[in-house]
Structure formats: structure tokens, C-alpha cells
Scaffold this active site. Structure first.
Site, PDB file in Angstrom:
ATOM      1  N   TYR B 185      51.339 -23.917  75.376  1.00  0.00           N
ATOM      2  CA  TYR B 185      51.793 -23.960  74.016  1.00  0.00           C
ATOM      3  C   TYR B 185      51.604 -22.674  73.528  1.00  0.00           C
ATOM      4  O   TYR B 185      50.636 -22.074  73.787  1.00  0.00           O
ATOM      5  CB  TYR B 185      50.864 -24.625  73.284  1.00  0.00           C
ATOM      6  CG  TYR B 185      51.086 -24.879  71.883  1.00  0.00           C
ATOM      7  CD1 TYR B 185      52.287 -25.700  71.328  1.00  0.00           C
ATOM      8  CD2 TYR B 185      50.675 -24.127  70.695  1.00  0.00           C
ATOM      9  CE1 TYR B 185      52.634 -25.890  69.997  1.00  0.00           C
ATOM     10  CE2 TYR B 185      51.154 -23.998  69.425  1.00  0.00           C
ATOM     11  CZ  TYR B 185      52.058 -24.899  69.045  1.00  0.00           C
ATOM     12  OH  TYR B 185      52.331 -24.914  67.592  1.00  0.00           O
ATOM     13  N   TYR B 235      61.434 -24.086  69.932  1.00  0.00           N
ATOM     14  CA  TYR B 235      60.086 -24.565  69.503  1.00  0.00           C
ATOM     15  C   TYR B 235      60.275 -26.002  69.219  1.00  0.00           C
ATOM     16  O   TYR B 235      60.647 -26.379  68.333  1.00  0.00           O
ATOM     17  CB  TYR B 235      59.535 -23.775  68.346  1.00  0.00           C
ATOM     18  CG  TYR B 235      58.309 -24.160  67.799  1.00  0.00           C
ATOM     19  CD1 TYR B 235      57.181 -23.659  68.479  1.00  0.00           C
ATOM     20  CD2 TYR B 235      58.083 -25.334  66.720  1.00  0.00           C
ATOM     21  CE1 TYR B 235      55.772 -24.201  67.841  1.00  0.00           C
ATOM     22  CE2 TYR B 235      57.013 -25.562  66.575  1.00  0.00           C
ATOM     23  CZ  TYR B 235      55.928 -25.006  67.104  1.00  0.00           C
ATOM     24  OH  TYR B 235      54.443 -25.384  66.505  1.00  0.00           O
TER      25      TYR B 235
END
Ligand SMILES: [Zn+2]
Lengths: 136, 290
Positions: B185, B235
Site C-alpha cells: 500500500y 489509487y
């Protein structure tokens, strides 16, 4: 014309803190059982869950735990202040406070630098605790 | 639910209109009065506070982050679906980008975009009858140290990744040496560094060394964020890393496929991370080829 300032929104827990700020005093809750001095304000101690606490006045001295420099306008209210410094200051009594470092060029700052409180009266009702490096 | 027979297939989906919708802007510009009165807004500032502490405690900083930003961009250059597909990034591009919230420059930050991702979870048995090679969940771990950013004592570690990683590896019964690639992430470059440091890929403060020389790039020894990641592909919260791990293990990644095409190991095991808040919650997932 200057944009309207953004002011804090005290709740039942943090009202005493912001009222003390208006008198240029930095006050925090101290747990009656374990002595933890806490921020943000809350009805019970995050360390031992005791509900009993009293408000103590802090020295106003601490160190910069960490800091950043805003180079872009995230909100028009801060347009004229770019670049400005947002920091987390760790007070002598223990709590950490999100705040600004003022009266000092950003490139002169570093983590763990000793600082002291200065007051910014942004309205009749609100004074913000900000910090500047200790002289010397 | 799958085990109990309540359902056979579970779709996990995420989508947003980051460019014009409210959600992403809320993340970036949200105005809690207690922070906003000091000019502090949203995720960039919070992670920048963590990164500055990392610079102080273990010499994190732009000299490490540039390898992450540029390495992931090289993967994006192989991925036609990546927003930054046609845009190579040089070292001068990285260092020359505008400061947003110092120490972060523009390319330390993930993107705002429209789009979505979805994955389907089912039993291993059912998965074997489906069109693509199955991918198994080998291990998972979570740790959520929580706390407001201003109160957090772990901005430079130990973050939630430390315990979550150990739990996931224990469940999978493997070690770091068995990992072929990582999908981390990457809301910000610092997030990739601190996460991999906490997992134990390198020692505290050894990131600059570890990332240099193309470690995470095509041809590297530990490929990271092989779609371009959130920094250079798009994203979609935790689904950017998970979807890429699954696609890679299935062998569906075309020009960026791990293996001979990209001069990397053919992947058997891929490690994924996700975190929330500003390092306040963490999940680790280990996937294996079925
Ligand atoms: Zn207590």
C-alpha cells in the site's frame, strides 16, 4: 481582504482547554489514579480508564516531535501564510499537541528542538497555543 | 461464510470518482476544526509528519523515496492501464517536482483518479474449476495501534506492520526469503519504506541502500508494486495491491508479467499490505500460486 479564520470547535470534553487558552493558559486533564496527563480531552483516562481527573496548568515548554512545511494552499484561509509550519509538540508534562511553529524560518527547525508556547489571539473567543524555539 | 456454506462466491469491489466526487477530496482536504485552525488538512500532512520523524530517527528521506517513486514508475511504463504509463520519470523529475507538504514532493504522493477494482473470493476447491489458475490466501495478519496522529508513538516504528507481518508469515508457515514480490500500500513513498522496513526486508535506516540499484524495478531482485502502484498506476485503496498480486500469480499481466518477460523470478508467493489512517491500522496478506 483576509479570508475568515478557521476557529476550533470545542466539545463538552475540550471546552475547559479552549476556555483556558483564552486566558493564555495551557491546561490538560491529569488522571487522579495513574497521573497520566492527557490530550485530547476525554471522560476517561486512556491508560487506566479512571474517570477521575483534574485540570492542571502546563509549563508551556516542550520539544518538536515532528513537523512539516505546507507549500500548497489546502484552504484559502491560509493562502497568505504559505509556507507555514505544522508540528506535533511534545510538552514537558507528556501530551502531544498539534500546533504551529512560528517566529522562526522553517529551515532552522529540527525534531526534538526545545520550544515554548506563544499565543495567537485569532478572535474575541479563541486564542491558539503556538510555539517558537526557545532562545539560545 | 464460504466455509459455512452461506455463500459460494464473494465479490469485493471498490470504486470511486476521485477526480470529481467527494470521497477523495474529503481525505485530502478534510477540515477537523481542531487541526484546520492550525492549517493542517488531510492525509498528505499527516503522513508527512510521520515521514519527517522517520528522517530524524533512521535517516529516511528523499534519497530513499526517489528509488520507490522511480522504480514504480518503470512498472507503470509497462502497464497500459496505468495513468502514468506514457510518462517516464527521471531523477531530475523527482527532485524537481513541487513541494506539497514538505518533506513530500508531488511524486511522493499517490494519485487522484476515477475507476475501480474487484476481486472474487471462493473456496480453493471451486477455484480449481474456474477459468484462471487459482490464487490461495496463505496467511493474513492485522494490527491496529490506532490513536490520533498527534498522539501516535509509532510514526517511525514499530507500526502495525510489524505485528501484522509476523502473524501473516506465521499463518503461511513461510519466511521473507520465500517472497517473490510485494504489492505494498503506497499512499506515499514513505509508506512503502516504513512498511517494508517493519516487515524486515532491511534493517532500520538501511532503506536507501536496499532500494538503490533497481531492487524493486523490472529486472530487480524484489519487485514492488508491479502495476505502478497507487503512485503511478491508480489509487483504489487496498484493492490496488491485492488485485495486482492476484493478477500476477494468475499470470495475466502481459508486458509487466513477473517472470522471464521482466527478468524477474516467476512468482509463487506475493506479499500485500494495506494500511489506514496515518499508519493507524495495518493488514498484511500473503498470496500463493494455487
Ligand atoms: Zn489513568
Amino acid at each position: 481582504m483576509a479570508k475568515e479564520k478557521i476557529v476550533p470547535a470545542p466539545d463538552a470534553d475540550s471546552k475547559p482547554f479552549w476556555e483556558a487558552c483564552r486566558d493564555h493558559k495551557l491546561k490538560f486533564q491529569k488522571c487522579a489514579a495513574c497521573g497520566e496527563v492527557r490530550w485530547p480531552a476525554s471522560i476517561l483516562c486512556p491508560q487506566c480508564h479512571c474517570r477521575d481527573a483534574r485540570w492542571i496548568e502546563a509549563s508551556g515548554r516542550g520539544i518538536i516531535h515532528t513537523f512539516v512545511v505546507y507549500h500548497q494552499v489546502f484552504n484559502p484561509a491560509f493562502k497568505d501564510q504559505i509556507p507555514y509550519v505544522v508540528a506535533v509538540v511534545e510538552l514537558e508534562e507528556g501530551p502531544r499537541l498539534l500546533t504551529n511553529i512560528v517566529d522562526s524560518p522553517p529551515e532552522s527547525l529540527s525534531c526534538d528542538l526545545p520550544v515554548e508556547v506563544v499565543w495567537d489571539d485569532i478572535s474575541e473567543e479563541f486564542s491558539l497555543p503556538k510555539f517558537r524555539p526557545l532562545p539560545g | 461464510m464460504l466455509d459455512a456454506g452461506i455463500c459460494n462466491y464473494v465479490a469485493i469491489s471498490y470504486g470511486h470518482s476521485g477526480l470529481w466526487g467527494g470521497g477523495m477530496r474529503q481525505l485530502l482536504f478534510n477540515t477537523r476544526p481542531s487541526e484546520a485552525c492550525f492549517g493542517h488538512f488531510g492525509a498528505v500532512g499527516r503522513y508527512a509528519l510521520a515521514a519527517q520523524r522517520g528522517m530524524h530517527e533512521f535517516s529516511s528521506g528523499p534519497e530513499t523515496w526517489k528509488h520507490i517513486a522511480m522504480g514504480q514508475r518503470k512498472w507503470a511504463n509497462l502497464n497500459p492501464a496505468a495513468i502514468m504509463h506514457a510518462k517516464p520519470m527521471s531523477e531530475a523529475d523527482y527532485h524537481g517536482a513541487p513541494l506539497v507538504v514538505e518533506p513530500f514532493r508531488l511524486f511522493d504522493s499517490c494519485q487522484m483518479n476515477d475507476g475501480g477494482r474487484a476481486i472474487i473470493v471462493t473456496s480453493a476447491e471451486r477455484a480449481r474449476d474456474l477459468k484462471h489458475r487459482p490464487v490461495l490466501i496463505m496467511g493474513m495478519g492485522q494490527h491496529n495501534p490506532s490513536n490520533e496522529i498527534a498522539q501516535a508513538r509509532y510514526l517511525a516504528g514499530p507500526t502495525g506492520a510489524h505485528k501484522a507481518g509476523r502473524a501473516a508469515f506465521a499463518m503461511a508457515g513461510i519466511g521473507l526469503d520465500d517472497v517473490d514480490a510485494c504489492q505494498i500500500y503506497d499512499c506515499f513513498t514513505y509508506t512503502v519504506e516504513i512498511t517494508m522496513q517493519e516487515y524486515g526486508f532491511f534493517g532500520r535506516g538501511e532503506g536507501e541502500n536496499w532500494f538503490q540499484g533497481g531492487t524493486i524495478e523490472p529486472g530487480g531482485t524484489m519487485p514492488v508494486n508491479t502495476s505502478g502502484g497507487q503512485l503511478s498506476e491508480a489509487y483504489f485503496m487496498g484493492l490496488t495491491p491485492i488485485a495486482e498480486a492476484v493478477m500476477q500469480l494468475m499470470g495475466r499481466c502481459g508486458p509487466r508479467q513477473l517472470g522471464p518477460e521482466t527478468r524477474t523470478r516467476e512468482p509463487q508467493v506475493i506479499l500485500c499490505s494495506d494500511n489506514g489512517g496515518a499508519l493507524q491500522s495495518h493488514s498484511c496478506l500473503i498470496f500463493g500460486r494455487g
